[in-house]
Design a protein around this motif. Structure first.
Motif, PDB file in Angstrom:
ATOM      1  N   THR A 106       0.854  -1.191   0.000  1.00 46.60           N
ATOM      2  CA  THR A 106       0.000   0.000   0.000  1.00 46.60           C
ATOM      3  C   THR A 106       0.889   1.240   0.000  1.00 46.60           C
ATOM      4  O   THR A 106       2.120   1.137   0.001  1.00 46.60           O
ATOM      5  CB  THR A 106      -0.917   0.044   1.244  1.00 46.60           C
ATOM      6  N   THR A 107       0.274   2.400   0.033  1.00 46.11           N
ATOM      7  CA  THR A 107       1.029   3.650   0.032  1.00 46.11           C
ATOM      8  C   THR A 107       1.912   3.806   1.258  1.00 46.11           C
ATOM      9  O   THR A 107       2.896   4.524   1.228  1.00 46.11           O
ATOM     10  CB  THR A 107       0.077   4.851  -0.054  1.00 46.11           C
ATOM     11  N   SER A 108       1.587   3.096   2.345  1.00 39.00           N
ATOM     12  CA  SER A 108       2.354   3.273   3.582  1.00 39.00           C
ATOM     13  C   SER A 108       3.034   2.010   4.117  1.00 39.00           C
ATOM     14  O   SER A 108       3.918   2.117   4.960  1.00 39.00           O
ATOM     15  CB  SER A 108       1.446   3.832   4.685  1.00 39.00           C
ATOM     16  N   THR A 109       2.643   0.827   3.636  1.00 34.79           N
ATOM     17  CA  THR A 109       3.180  -0.408   4.214  1.00 34.79           C
ATOM     18  C   THR A 109       3.322  -1.515   3.177  1.00 34.79           C
ATOM     19  O   THR A 109       2.445  -1.701   2.339  1.00 34.79           O
ATOM     20  CB  THR A 109       2.244  -0.930   5.331  1.00 34.79           C
ATOM     21  N   LEU A 110       4.417  -2.243   3.282  1.00 30.39           N
ATOM     22  CA  LEU A 110       4.549  -3.522   2.602  1.00 30.39           C
ATOM     23  C   LEU A 110       4.397  -4.555   3.699  1.00 30.39           C
ATOM     24  O   LEU A 110       5.117  -4.502   4.702  1.00 30.39           O
ATOM     25  CB  LEU A 110       5.916  -3.677   1.930  1.00 30.39           C
ATOM     26  N   SER A 111       3.447  -5.461   3.537  1.00 30.76           N
ATOM     27  CA  SER A 111       3.283  -6.505   4.552  1.00 30.76           C
ATOM     28  C   SER A 111       3.323  -7.878   3.898  1.00 30.76           C
ATOM     29  O   SER A 111       2.873  -8.061   2.769  1.00 30.76           O
ATOM     30  CB  SER A 111       1.985  -6.321   5.347  1.00 30.76           C
ATOM     31  N   VAL A 112       3.908  -8.802   4.640  1.00 33.96           N
ATOM     32  CA  VAL A 112       4.013 -10.191   4.199  1.00 33.96           C
ATOM     33  C   VAL A 112       3.426 -11.042   5.305  1.00 33.96           C
ATOM     34  O   VAL A 112       3.861 -10.971   6.456  1.00 33.96           O
ATOM     35  CB  VAL A 112       5.480 -10.602   3.956  1.00 33.96           C
ATOM     36  N   THR A 113       2.422 -11.840   4.961  1.00 32.46           N
ATOM     37  CA  THR A 113       1.787 -12.712   5.938  1.00 32.46           C
ATOM     38  C   THR A 113       2.255 -14.141   5.722  1.00 32.46           C
ATOM     39  O   THR A 113       2.096 -14.703   4.633  1.00 32.46           O
ATOM     40  CB  THR A 113       0.252 -12.630   5.827  1.00 32.46           C
ATOM     41  N   LEU A 114       2.832 -14.701   6.754  1.00 27.88           N
ATOM     42  CA  LEU A 114       3.306 -16.077   6.708  1.00 27.88           C
ATOM     43  C   LEU A 114       2.141 -17.028   6.984  1.00 27.88           C
ATOM     44  O   LEU A 114       1.176 -16.657   7.669  1.00 27.88           O
ATOM     45  CB  LEU A 114       4.401 -16.285   7.747  1.00 27.88           C
ATOM     46  N   PRO A 115       2.223 -18.255   6.500  1.00 22.19           N
ATOM     47  CA  PRO A 115       1.138 -19.210   6.719  1.00 22.19           C
ATOM     48  C   PRO A 115       0.991 -19.609   8.182  1.00 22.19           C
ATOM     49  O   PRO A 115      -0.092 -19.985   8.614  1.00 22.19           O
ATOM     50  CB  PRO A 115       1.514 -20.405   5.856  1.00 22.19           C
ATOM     51  N   ALA A 116       2.066 -19.495   8.949  1.00 21.06           N
ATOM     52  CA  ALA A 116       2.034 -19.863  10.369  1.00 21.06           C
ATOM     53  C   ALA A 116       3.120 -19.054  11.078  1.00 21.06           C
ATOM     54  O   ALA A 116       4.079 -18.603  10.442  1.00 21.06           O
ATOM     55  CB  ALA A 116       2.295 -21.358  10.548  1.00 21.06           C
ATOM     56  N   PRO A 117       2.987 -18.874  12.376  1.00 23.62           N
ATOM     57  CA  PRO A 117       4.039 -18.162  13.111  1.00 23.62           C
ATOM     58  C   PRO A 117       5.366 -18.911  13.034  1.00 23.62           C
ATOM     59  O   PRO A 117       5.398 -20.140  12.973  1.00 23.62           O
ATOM     60  CB  PRO A 117       3.522 -18.140  14.551  1.00 23.62           C
ATOM     61  N   VAL A 118       6.468 -18.147  13.021  1.00 22.38           N
ATOM     62  CA  VAL A 118       7.777 -18.786  13.032  1.00 22.38           C
ATOM     63  C   VAL A 118       8.048 -19.335  14.425  1.00 22.38           C
ATOM     64  O   VAL A 118       7.511 -18.840  15.418  1.00 22.38           O
ATOM     65  CB  VAL A 118       8.895 -17.808  12.596  1.00 22.38           C
ATOM     66  N   THR A 119       8.862 -20.371  14.496  1.00 20.00           N
ATOM     67  CA  THR A 119       9.129 -21.020  15.778  1.00 20.00           C
ATOM     68  C   THR A 119      10.437 -20.561  16.411  1.00 20.00           C
ATOM     69  O   THR A 119      10.715 -20.893  17.553  1.00 20.00           O
ATOM     70  CB  THR A 119       9.175 -22.555  15.614  1.00 20.00           C
ATOM     71  N   ARG A 120      11.233 -19.799  15.637  1.00 21.92           N
ATOM     72  CA  ARG A 120      12.499 -19.283  16.166  1.00 21.92           C
ATOM     73  C   ARG A 120      12.795 -17.942  15.503  1.00 21.92           C
ATOM     74  O   ARG A 120      12.142 -17.573  14.528  1.00 21.92           O
ATOM     75  CB  ARG A 120      13.632 -20.271  15.924  1.00 21.92           C
ATOM     76  N   VAL A 121      13.768 -17.218  16.018  1.00 21.34           N
ATOM     77  CA  VAL A 121      14.171 -15.949  15.413  1.00 21.34           C
ATOM     78  C   VAL A 121      14.577 -16.211  13.961  1.00 21.34           C
ATOM     79  O   VAL A 121      15.355 -17.127  13.683  1.00 21.34           O
ATOM     80  CB  VAL A 121      15.333 -15.316  16.205  1.00 21.34           C
TER      81      VAL A 121
END
Length: 181
Positions: A106-121
């Motif tokens: 969008t004009t203010s944000t690039l967002s990426v949604t993962l299929p599931a939360p990551v389990t580590r850093v």
């Protein structure tokens, strides 16, 4: 080993592959790419090239075992480091994205949604093409996070090249049209 790869030092993603005769990959990645590796994606609207040069300081080079797929789909492979910080000779096959289009711009944000939360850093590197130079953001997803958000300042209707590298997942290189926020 005659295959050498150039990879994103932040995440390990292979960004390019070449076959060298003689020795292995030079220790100085700048000897291979100059000031940066020029990645490009074709704009869907105008058919022009959207440039996403990755600066040489963000890259590494490694001599690895032959992997034909590294020439045709380099973003599907990664370089893993030994405990001594040296590249392993075998490329890692990265997990594919289970969703077709996880990136929203969008004009203010690039967002990426993962299929599931990551389990580590998990290391992340994001580039968004600009009028002259790309916007570059690096960081980490913390354990339990499922979304990457990068602040941008863009105009509605513009088209930008986007490179999203999240360690362990196939890299994404795409052209995106900027939507209203």
């Amino acid at each position: 080993m005659s295959l050498s790869v150039v990879y994103a030092a932040d995440t390990g993603h292979v960004l390019g592959a070449l076959e060298l005769t003689g020795g292995g990959a030079p220790a100085d990645v700048g000897a291979l790419v100059g000031t940066g590796l020029p990645l490009r994606v074709t704009a869907r609207l105008g058919g022009t090239a959207l440039n996403l040069p990755v600066a040489a300081r963000r890259l590494g080079a490694a001599a690895v075992d032959d992997e034909p797929g590294a020439f045709t789909d380099p973003l599907s492979f990664g370089v893993e480091l030994t405990t001594a910080g040296r590249p392993k000779p075998v490329l890692a096959q990265l997990a594919p994205w289970p969703v077709a289009d996880p990136v929203t711009l969008t004009t203010s944000t690039l967002s990426v949604t993962l299929p599931a939360p990551v389990t580590r850093v998990t290391p992340v590197l994001v580039l968004v093409s600009g009028d002259t130079e790309p916007s570059v953001t690096s960081g980490q997803l913390q354990a339990g996070q499922q979304e990457v958000g990068v602040q941008v300042r863009l105009r509605t209707g513009d088209e930008r090249g986007v490179l999203v590298l999240i360690a362990g997942l196939t890299g994404l290189l795409a052209a995106k049209v900027v939507a209203d926020a």
